[in-house]
Every structure is written in structure tokens, then in C-alpha cells.
Design a protein around this motif. Structure first.
Motif, mmCIF file in Angstrom:
data_model
loop_
_atom_site.group_PDB
_atom_site.id
_atom_site.type_symbol
_atom_site.label_atom_id
_atom_site.label_comp_id
_atom_site.label_asym_id
_atom_site.label_seq_id
_atom_site.Cartn_x
_atom_site.Cartn_y
_atom_site.Cartn_z
ATOM 1 N N CYS A 168 0.846 -1.192 0.000
ATOM 2 C CA CYS A 168 0.000 0.000 0.000
ATOM 3 C C CYS A 168 0.877 1.237 0.000
ATOM 4 O O CYS A 168 2.055 1.193 0.391
ATOM 5 C CB CYS A 168 -0.960 0.021 1.195
ATOM 6 S SG CYS A 168 -0.174 0.403 2.775
ATOM 7 N N LYS A 181 -3.739 4.048 -1.328
ATOM 8 C CA LYS A 181 -3.775 3.159 -2.490
ATOM 9 C C LYS A 181 -3.236 1.814 -2.041
ATOM 10 O O LYS A 181 -2.154 1.731 -1.461
ATOM 11 C CB LYS A 181 -2.928 3.702 -3.640
ATOM 12 C CG LYS A 181 -2.915 2.797 -4.876
ATOM 13 C CD LYS A 181 -1.859 3.216 -5.880
ATOM 14 C CE LYS A 181 -2.180 4.563 -6.494
ATOM 15 N NZ LYS A 181 -1.178 4.920 -7.546
ATOM 16 N N SER A 182 -4.000 0.767 -2.286
ATOM 17 C CA SER A 182 -3.565 -0.583 -1.942
ATOM 18 C C SER A 182 -3.263 -1.357 -3.214
ATOM 19 O O SER A 182 -3.722 -0.988 -4.301
ATOM 20 C CB SER A 182 -4.648 -1.311 -1.146
ATOM 21 O OG SER A 182 -4.892 -0.658 0.084
ATOM 22 N N GLY A 183 -2.502 -2.442 -3.055
ATOM 23 C CA GLY A 183 -2.136 -3.176 -4.254
ATOM 24 C C GLY A 183 -1.790 -4.629 -3.993
ATOM 25 O O GLY A 183 -1.568 -5.056 -2.862
ATOM 26 N N GLU A 223 -4.095 -2.547 -8.370
ATOM 27 C CA GLU A 223 -4.072 -1.470 -7.385
ATOM 28 C C GLU A 223 -5.444 -0.835 -7.334
ATOM 29 O O GLU A 223 -6.196 -0.871 -8.304
ATOM 30 C CB GLU A 223 -2.995 -0.430 -7.726
ATOM 31 C CG GLU A 223 -3.169 0.245 -9.064
ATOM 32 C CD GLU A 223 -2.039 1.218 -9.369
ATOM 33 O OE1 GLU A 223 -0.899 0.952 -8.930
ATOM 34 O OE2 GLU A 223 -2.301 2.235 -10.025
#
Length: 336
Positions: A168, A181-183, A223
Motif C-alpha cells: 500500500c 492506495k492498496s495493491g 491497485e
């Protein structure tokens, strides 16, 4: 997208009188800039610094039952002053070694829950503690430990299970909302049937034949962003994204699911994510082809190619590779 006004967490500058949240900017912060140094010819359009790849293992011991989370944390700060660059004045610089120490101390004080929550703690700390910091960013990569299953879940033993990497990026500018933002990266998958690619453009540049049956393999990168921290379940969201990719790629275990193209599979996975996680604003996925090509055995005599018809041999080709991506976002509701 930053969190909405009802969900914002604002950083407060330190050393302000009367608890004011508006930062007074000392003149020394703005007097020495690249623009003034060069007579207006140049400007420092972006700058920042931080500590990269700080490794952290957090163990939570609840009597005999232990949990672990291992992170690799990177920080980045932007100062309101350019003097460290322009004249070498370091009075406002928070040393990168201090940033490393801060990561460990915050983990000890607050514990470690999700990468996103810990990242928010880190950026908020730097904005609260140092009035010269105008923006902070924290990237967290999680190492994939899973509890060892020994008939039943083990109390304190774990196995490294790198199916996919979770990460993130949490950022915040002073007086603005936190953005998360996560991924997911490195999710490599392969299926041996139920995949085709036909009816594409055929012209004088085309040599690729239609493939009504082919191996489908890719390494998925994804993402996404959130519009609310208060209601977001970050662990559940990450697992939902991973499960959506695997489900739309593989389908039911006995029959599978047909894929007419990588594009279609990617879109189907993204649609499931937005349907199942209302807090996610948009999701973007990338699926590069990992080709496994048929080997032409027609030039060899039958006596050396004859064998069990169930044997199929392919040649793995990593490069060059097709690259497919798309971003699916929620449409803004009309106010009319």
C-alpha cells in the motif's frame, strides 16, 4: 481519491500556540529557493527524501497464541524549505535514520494491524511532529506469512506463502485528507484449457493464427483506492481482490470458465471487486501474457514423436509479451 470530509484525519503542526491548526510559515522556510538562487531561471518543481526498505517484524503474543506481520516500510517527506538543496542548510531536515527509528517506535506504541492503518499512523506522525514537513508518504510491503496447519492451526509457527505480495501507499499533505492506495503484485497463474484468442485483426502485418485452445498464463498486478477509511476493511478488501482474480481466471474446479481474451477476464475480475467492496473507488489491473507456445514436431519422423497422446509439450516464452491493462471506476452519480 482522498477520504470524504466526514472521514478526514487532519495532521496538526507541532509547536503552535493555542492549539492552532494553521501553520505559520517562517520566512526562513521560503527565502532560499532554486528560483531565487538562479534569478528566476529554474525552479525546484519537486523534491523529497526518506528512508527505504525498513524491515519490521511485529509479533503479538496473546498467551500461547501468537500472530505475526512482517512489513518493509519506506518513508518520504517533503519539506516546505528548499534550503537543504540550495545552500546546504540542514536545520529543518529530519534525518532518514530518525525516520527509521520512528517506524520501530510507532509499531511498538500502536502495534501493527493492516499495512494501510500503519501507513496512516506513520504519515500523520510526521506531519504532527514537524511543522516544516508539508507532505508525507509511506509505502508498506507485507511479507506473506501464513499460519502453519498441522492438522489444526499452529499456535506460533508460520510458513512463508508468496502467492502474491500485498502493498500500500499512504500519503497526506498538511491540512488535507489521507489518501490510500492498496495493491497486489506477483500473482502468477496458469490454466491449461478454457482459453482462446480468435477473430482479431488479420492484415499484412499479421502472422499469429487464431487459437481456439491455448494455455493462459499471466502475472497479475492490481491497485485500488478507497473513498472511506471509517468503513473500509483493508484485510477483507485485499482478499476479495485476490479471490476475484482467481475466480474469474479459473472458474469452478470441475469445469473451469471460458476466457475469450485476457481483456475479458481482467474486466470480469474488476467488476466483481467493485460489486463486492463498496469502499473501493477504482481498481486497475495489469495482466501481461506469459506465453507457452506449441512446439512444431511435424519435421520429426513419427517413430521419435510417437508417444502417449496425453503428453503435451510447450515452450515457455517470457519475452516479448503482450501487456493488457484496464481501470474500472465508479461513475459519478448525476445530481440532475
Amino acid at each position: 481519491m482522498p477520504w470524504t470530509s466526514t472521514n478526514r484525519i487532519y495532521a496538526k503542526p507541532s509547536n503552535t500556540s493555542g492549539g492552532e491548526s494553521v501553520m505559520a510559515v517562517p520566512s526562513t522556510f521560503t527565502s532560499q529557493t532554486a528560483a531565487t538562487d538562479t534569478g528566476g531561471r529554474f525552479e525546484l518543481s519537486d523534491h523529497g527524501y526518506g528512508k527505504s526498505s525498513v524491515k519490521l517484524l511485529h509479533v503479538h503474543r496473546d498467551n500461547d497464541y501468537h500472530t505475526v506481520r512482517e512489513f518493509e516500510v519506506s518513508t518520504e517527506l517533503k519539506l516546505i524549505s528548499e534550503t537543504a538543496y540550495v545552500i546546504g542548510d540542514n536545520k529543518e531536515v529530519v534525518a532518514t535514520d530518525s525516520q527509521k527509528n520512528t517506524i520501530y517506535l510507532l509499531a511498538k506504541k500502536h502495534g501493527v494491524k493492516t499495512p494501510e492503518e500503519f501507513g496512516a499512523v506513520v504519515v500523520n506522525h510526521f506531519l504532527y511532529m514537524y511543522k516544516q514537513v508539508v507532505a508525507a508518504k509511506c509505502r508498506v510491503v507485507e511479507y506473506p506469512w501464513e499460519r502453519l496447519q498441522a492438522g489444526v492451526p499452529h499456535n506460533h509457527a508460520f510458513v512463508f506463502s508468496p502467492t502474491a505480495t500485498r502493498w500500500c501507499e499512504v500519503s497526506q499533505t498538511r491540512h488535507e485528507a489521507v489518501a490510500v492506495k492498496s495493491g497486489l503484485s506477483g500473482l502468477r497463474v496458469l490454466k491449461t484449457t478454457q482459453s482462446a484468442f480468435v477473430d482479431f485483426v488479420q492484415d499484412e502485418y499479421t502472422t499469429l493464427p487464431d487459437a481456439a485452445e491455448r494455455i493462459f498464463s499471466t502475472v497479475v498486478e492490481a491497485e485500488w483506492t478507497y473513498d472511506s477509511m471509517r468503513t473500509a476493511n483493508f484485510d477483507n478488501a485485499w482478499l476479495t481482490v485476490k479471490d476475484a482474480i482467481l475466480d474469474k481466471f479459473a472458474g469452478p474446479p470441475d469445469t473451469g470458465v471460458y476466457s475469450p481474451s485476457v481483456q475479458h477476464t481482467l474486466y470480469q475480475a474488476e467488476k466483481v471487486v467493485l460489486e463486492k467492496v463498496p469502499e473501493i473507488t477504482w481498481v486497475r489491473m495489469t495482466m501481461p501474457n506469459k506465453h507457452y507456445l506449441n512446439i512444431d514436431l511435424s519435421k520429426f519422423p513419427a517413430n521419435v514423436t510417437k508417444g502417449d497422446p496425453r503428453h503435451h509439450i510447450y515452450q515457455p516464452i517470457d519475452k516479448p509479451a503482450g501487456l493488457i491493462y484496464a481501470q474500472l471506476r465508479r461513475r459519478q452519480k448525476s445530481h440532475l
